[in-house]
Design a protein around this motif. Structure first.
Motif, PDB file in Angstrom:
ATOM      1  N   ILE A   1       0.404  -1.329   0.097  1.00 48.29           N
ATOM      2  CA  ILE A   1       0.265   0.539   0.261  1.00 48.29           C
ATOM      3  C   ILE A   1       0.499   1.022  -0.308  1.00 48.29           C
ATOM      4  N   LEU A   2       2.234   0.730   0.670  1.00 53.66           N
ATOM      5  CA  LEU A   2       3.070   2.700   0.698  1.00 53.66           C
ATOM      6  C   LEU A   2       4.149   2.439  -0.817  1.00 53.66           C
ATOM      7  N   LEU A   3       3.182   1.423  -1.463  1.00 49.63           N
ATOM      8  CA  LEU A   3       3.942   2.032  -3.028  1.00 49.63           C
ATOM      9  C   LEU A   3       2.698   2.172  -3.648  1.00 49.63           C
ATOM     10  N   LEU A   4       1.303   1.851  -3.751  1.00 53.81           N
ATOM     11  CA  LEU A   4       0.169   2.371  -4.364  1.00 53.81           C
ATOM     12  C   LEU A   4       0.215   3.648  -4.626  1.00 53.81           C
ATOM     13  N   HIS A   5       0.526   4.249  -3.476  1.00 54.89           N
ATOM     14  CA  HIS A   5       0.058   5.740  -3.345  1.00 54.89           C
ATOM     15  C   HIS A   5       1.037   6.792  -2.798  1.00 54.89           C
ATOM     16  N   HIS A   6       2.307   6.373  -3.787  1.00 56.49           N
ATOM     17  CA  HIS A   6       3.534   7.222  -3.938  1.00 56.49           C
ATOM     18  C   HIS A   6       3.504   8.590  -3.485  1.00 56.49           C
ATOM     19  N   ASP A   7       2.568   9.457  -3.676  1.00 57.23           N
ATOM     20  CA  ASP A   7       2.596  10.651  -3.012  1.00 57.23           C
ATOM     21  C   ASP A   7       2.200  11.395  -2.318  1.00 57.23           C
ATOM     22  N   VAL A   8       2.040  10.126  -0.905  1.00 51.22           N
ATOM     23  CA  VAL A   8       1.614  10.300   0.221  1.00 51.22           C
ATOM     24  C   VAL A   8       3.147  10.294   0.925  1.00 51.22           C
ATOM     25  N   SER A   9       3.186  11.410   1.715  1.00 50.59           N
ATOM     26  CA  SER A   9       5.130  11.015   2.502  1.00 50.59           C
ATOM     27  C   SER A   9       5.009  10.251   4.127  1.00 50.59           C
ATOM     28  N   VAL A  10       5.674   9.188   3.686  1.00 50.06           N
ATOM     29  CA  VAL A  10       5.760   8.716   4.888  1.00 50.06           C
ATOM     30  C   VAL A  10       6.875   8.738   6.464  1.00 50.06           C
ATOM     31  N   THR A  11       7.259   9.949   6.542  1.00 51.15           N
ATOM     32  CA  THR A  11       7.799  10.285   7.633  1.00 51.15           C
ATOM     33  C   THR A  11       7.284  10.338   8.940  1.00 51.15           C
ATOM     34  N   GLY A  12       6.004   9.680   8.620  1.00 58.13           N
ATOM     35  CA  GLY A  12       5.553   9.780  10.285  1.00 58.13           C
ATOM     36  C   GLY A  12       4.126   9.477  10.056  1.00 58.13           C
ATOM     37  N   PRO A  13       3.767   9.279  11.456  1.00 62.15           N
ATOM     38  CA  PRO A  13       2.532   9.867  11.928  1.00 62.15           C
ATOM     39  C   PRO A  13       1.085  11.235  11.170  1.00 62.15           C
ATOM     40  N   SER A  14       2.185  11.822  11.345  1.00 63.36           N
ATOM     41  CA  SER A  14       1.911  13.051  11.796  1.00 63.36           C
ATOM     42  C   SER A  14       1.689  14.114   9.915  1.00 63.36           C
ATOM     43  N   SER A  15       1.983  12.943   8.786  1.00 64.23           N
ATOM     44  CA  SER A  15       2.690  13.467   7.733  1.00 64.23           C
ATOM     45  C   SER A  15       1.069  13.622   6.413  1.00 64.23           C
ATOM     46  N   ARG A  16       0.877  14.516   6.142  1.00 64.90           N
ATOM     47  CA  ARG A  16      -0.177  14.502   5.248  1.00 64.90           C
ATOM     48  C   ARG A  16      -0.378  13.217   4.516  1.00 64.90           C
ATOM     49  N   LEU A  17      -1.931  12.946   4.493  1.00 71.71           N
ATOM     50  CA  LEU A  17      -2.163  11.790   4.291  1.00 71.71           C
ATOM     51  C   LEU A  17      -3.471  12.879   2.844  1.00 71.71           C
ATOM     52  N   ALA A  18      -2.853  11.314   1.550  1.00 68.37           N
ATOM     53  CA  ALA A  18      -4.018  12.082   0.397  1.00 68.37           C
ATOM     54  C   ALA A  18      -5.979  10.940   0.230  1.00 68.37           C
TER      55      ALA A  18
ATOM     56  N   ALA B   1       2.201   3.405   7.758  1.00 71.26           N
ATOM     57  CA  ALA B   1       4.170   4.051   7.478  1.00 71.26           C
ATOM     58  C   ALA B   1       5.223   3.856   8.965  1.00 71.26           C
ATOM     59  N   GLN B   2       4.016   3.433  10.060  1.00 76.30           N
ATOM     60  CA  GLN B   2       3.994   3.966  11.405  1.00 76.30           C
ATOM     61  C   GLN B   2       5.575   3.249  11.688  1.00 76.30           C
ATOM     62  N   ARG B   3       5.061   1.737  11.028  1.00 74.00           N
ATOM     63  CA  ARG B   3       5.947   1.049  11.320  1.00 74.00           C
ATOM     64  C   ARG B   3       7.177   0.440  10.850  1.00 74.00           C
ATOM     65  N   TRP B   4       6.855   0.630   9.498  1.00 72.43           N
ATOM     66  CA  TRP B   4       8.249   0.800   8.408  1.00 72.43           C
ATOM     67  C   TRP B   4       8.605   2.109   8.759  1.00 72.43           C
ATOM     68  N   GLU B   5       7.984   3.249   9.547  1.00 75.17           N
ATOM     69  CA  GLU B   5       9.661   4.636   9.492  1.00 75.17           C
ATOM     70  C   GLU B   5       9.865   3.962  11.151  1.00 75.17           C
ATOM     71  N   ALA B   6      10.356   3.449  11.517  1.00 75.91           N
ATOM     72  CA  ALA B   6      10.161   2.661  13.384  1.00 75.91           C
ATOM     73  C   ALA B   6      11.838   1.459  12.164  1.00 75.91           C
ATOM     74  N   VAL B   7      11.694   0.907  11.457  1.00 77.20           N
ATOM     75  CA  VAL B   7      12.576   0.121  10.643  1.00 77.20           C
ATOM     76  C   VAL B   7      13.451   0.825   9.941  1.00 77.20           C
ATOM     77  N   LYS B   8      12.719   1.710   9.404  1.00 74.45           N
ATOM     78  CA  LYS B   8      14.165   2.472   8.900  1.00 74.45           C
ATOM     79  C   LYS B   8      14.850   3.368   9.614  1.00 74.45           C
ATOM     80  N   LEU B   9      14.202   4.536  10.927  1.00 77.85           N
ATOM     81  CA  LEU B   9      15.317   4.668  12.290  1.00 77.85           C
ATOM     82  C   LEU B   9      16.043   3.191  12.290  1.00 77.85           C
ATOM     83  N   PHE B  10      16.058   2.636  12.697  1.00 77.28           N
ATOM     84  CA  PHE B  10      16.525   1.556  13.113  1.00 77.28           C
ATOM     85  C   PHE B  10      17.884   1.116  12.847  1.00 77.28           C
ATOM     86  N   PHE B  11      17.832   0.837  11.526  1.00 76.88           N
ATOM     87  CA  PHE B  11      18.749   0.791  10.466  1.00 76.88           C
ATOM     88  C   PHE B  11      19.719   1.609  10.083  1.00 76.88           C
TER      89      PHE B  11
END
Length: 686
Positions: free
Chosen positions: A169-186, A201-211
């Motif tokens: 779903i994160l690939l299907l909506h490319h115009d939506v920022s995934v920088t955190g739960p407060s980001s603008r949603l289309a 978005a929240q789960r993968w943001e945590a994974v991103k910060l981990f790596f």
């Protein structure tokens, strides 16, 4: 080991660091205590096979931030990060035996440091456990991110295929920022879809910060966790500044589980990794270094290991070599491929390493690791300079530059190494003012490059929507690459467009060409038939995006800096070729092609040769470069004549040139000697 062998602001080591016997190490016996107690202990010398110990893997950190500890009654200053690791790993009630480089090696003693670096692989392999310290978690939010990442990785790996499907779903909506739960949603299709997007978005943001953690970006981690019998990664909430009695809570995850996650994502979710900017692929490089064949022998040789480690950080560039001396392939003819020497430049170390492999094996695989950041023709001086760390011949890989490409590891030799005529002329000692060595080889000029595309970026590859497409470095990249290899006007040597299209598609994954063989050895392995079908689906996906763009904009967007091409690749084909693509694409998706070509194609260019063949090569490739076949190399090579370089001082049949890069031309990879009608030439590669 730390991420540098000789850190700045190194403390003075006390006199009790007595010389070590050959093959001996020191172990730090850490006294028990509470988290707020001073660090106290003593050093004992032993063989690696002596009493058991655990090895500490950590990042040196800022050398200016230091803490004191006590060893046998004397004070030693260590980095704050090591002090933190000792704090969390100390037992409450019993002594703990640890090995940590900054404690157990006298860094002031260069001969000792050199000898211990040679033993590093054995030290971590001999430890009962490797304790990897990721660092303090900053505040409640920092700890929550760590916990979320660890929990998600554990949950994801219980059913990774389902987890990957849900993440799409994160690939299907490319115009939506995934920088955190407060980001603008289309505006999404439904409230349920919105909640699903926010959760992912929240789960993968945590994974991103981990790596993004610095620990995963160190070259020494390759040996430290790669050779470990067991490796566990730890983090902990940062302790309060003035609380002398606090409970220490450790968050941990097994390296084995992390490794399974990053390997799966690299091979099955490359498009998601690149879209989200995940640095998980960096950790996967550690795994690739230690991969084995079915019989247990190493799958990854030493030079390929060097290539994978290039993305990882070191303070001392020579440690890119020395940090891998524990690899089973670090031995050549019964000797280490190179011995640590911190008195010469990295350019000398890398040249000696490459020359050692070339001369002893009569194989040019070391040269195929070259990946220049800049045009090597700009070097006016070709003599050694001890004041220039980066100076080295054009045929030597600069392993200290970031690796932006995957190795061109061709499964079938394009040349017979047994017939190779390979020599190196000149000294390898790096003496000031002396000429750098030349690589002398014999081979054939196969073709000359006529046109080159722009450099391809991994973010260009996913077929998205107009908003995302316009934000790319190369909007509608596939259509633009096609315009280079099959321009609207010009001669194509009577090549059928489908033939050119198939050459192009096969160049992207650097794959093999037989019907039942996998197309790519990097990433998912597709059969040739599956590859053709998924590529056809990819072409149609891009055509549909192009067509939708024109409908939505009334064609006016073409005026916006030429971002949208006048025609799509599909539209440029004859009707019968279009019909073939449509037939191939029936029931297929573009995902297979996208996953198998993302890593091989990244940061490379596509080119057309003078004879009309399609190839893929280095980002510094230029029209006029020579595509050459050299016995001893598994892949073709791109060489560039030195402008204005005459034949003076060389044989009349010798071409002086610089090495540009290895290259792939699918139509010419299995060319035979008898098919080369021109006589062979000698190349002097500076």
């Amino acid at each position: 080991m730390s991420n540098n062998s000789k850190p700045p602001l190194r403390p003075h080591y006390p006199a009790y660091y007595h010389p070590l016997l050959s093959g001996f190490i020191r172990v730090f016996e850490l006294d028990p205590g509470s988290p707020a107690d001073p660090i106290v202990g003593r050093l004992v010398s032993q063989t690696i096979g002596g009493p058991s110990y655990e090895a500490v893997s950590y990042v040196w950190g800022d050398p200016r931030q230091r803490c004191d500890l006590t060893i046998s009654g004397a004070t030693l200053s260590v980095t704050a990060n090591l002090h933190g690791a000792l704090t969390v790993f100390r037992h409450r009630q019993r002594r703990r035996r640890l090995w940590a480089d900054a404690l157990c090696i006298n860094q002031d003693n260069v001969p000792e440091r050199t000898a211990q670096v040679e033993l590093m692989g054995s030290i971590f392999k001999g430890a009962t456990r490797v304790l990897a310290w990721l660092g303090w978690e900053e505040g409640a939010e920092g700890r929550q991110h760590t916990l979320d990442a660890i929990r998600f990785i554990r949950s994801f790996m219980r059913d990774p295929e389902t987890g990957l499907r849900e993440a799409r779903i994160l690939l299907l909506h490319h115009d939506v920022s995934v920088t955190g739960p407060s980001s603008r949603l289309a505006v999404l299709a439904s409230e349920d879809e919105r909640r699903q997007f926010e959760d992912q978005a929240q789960r993968w943001e945590a994974v991103k910060l981990f790596f993004d953690t610095k620990y995963f970006h160190r070259a020494w981690i390759v040996q430290e966790v790669g050779l470990a019998r067991e490796a566990i990664m730890y983090a902990a909430p940062k302790p309060p500044d003035h609380d002398s009695d606090y409970d220490l809570v450790l968050d941990s995850v097994e390296w084995q589980l992390v490794g399974q996650f990053v390997k799966f994502m690299d091979y099955r979710g490359a498009s998601l990794v690149t879209h989200l900017g995940l640095m998980s692929w960096v950790a996967h490089h550690v795994l690739m270094v230690w991969e084995t064949l079915e019989d247990g022998s190493p799958k990854c040789d030493f030079l390929t290991s060097m290539h994978w480690v290039r993305i990882l950080g070191v303070t001392d560039a020579r440690d890119r070599v020395y940090s891998l001396l524990g690899h089973p392939c670090a031995v050549l003819d019964g000797q280490l491929v190179i011995r640590p020497d911190y008195t010469v430049t990295r350019g000398v170390v890398y040249t000696q390493l490459a020359a050692n492999f070339i001369l002893k094996t009569k194989d040019l695989y070391a040269v195929s690791m070259v990946d220049h950041d800049m045009d090597p023709c700009g070097q006016e001086s070709r003599v050694w300079d001890p004041g220039d760390e980066s100076r080295m011949p054009s045929w030597v890989p600069d392993w200290h530059s970031i690796n932006r490409t995957t190795p061109m590891d061709w499964p079938h030799p394009a040349a017979d190494a047994g017939e190779a005529e390979i020599d190196i002329e000149g000294g390898l000692e790096g003496a000031n003012g002396k000429m750098m060595p030349h690589l002398l080889v014999k081979g054939w000029i196969v073709d000359e490059i006529a046109a080159v595309s722009r450099r391809m970026e991994t973010t260009d590859f996913p077929v998205t929507n107009l908003t995302r497409e316009m934000a790319k470095e190369n909007p509608f990249w596939l259509d633009r690459v096609w315009a280079v290899v099959f321009p609207p006007s010009g001669t194509h040597e009577n090549r059928h467009p489908l033939t050119m299209l198939e050459m192009l598609s096969l160049a992207f994954p650097l794959g093999t060409r037989e019907k039942d063989e996998p197309v790519s050895i990097v990433g998912p392995q597709q059969s040739l038939n599956d590859h053709q079908r998924s590529f056809a689906a990819y072409v149609l996906d891009y055509h549909n995006l192009w067509r939708q763009t024109l409908r939505d904009t009334g064609g006016e967007i073409r005026k916006a800096a030429g971002c949208v091409p006048d025609r799509s690749l599909y539209d440029s084909l004859p009707e019968e070729s279009q019909a073939v693509l449509r037939k191939r694409a029936e029931g297929a998706t573009s995902e297979g092609f996208l996953e198998c070509m993302t890593w091989p194609s990244m940061c490379r260019v596509v080119y057309r040769t003078a004879s009309g063949d399609v190839g893929i090569g280095s980002r510094i490739t230029c029209p006029g470069d020579l595509v050459c076949r050299i016995p001893g190399s598994k892949v073709l090579m791109t060489l560039r004549r030195i402008p204005g370089e005459g034949e003076e001082g060389t044989r009349r049949d010798t071409i002086s040139c610089v090495f540009v890069a290895p290259t792939v031309v699918p139509a010419r990879m299995k060319i035979r000697d008898e098919e080369l009608d021109q006589k062979s030439v000698r190349f002097r590669i500076v």
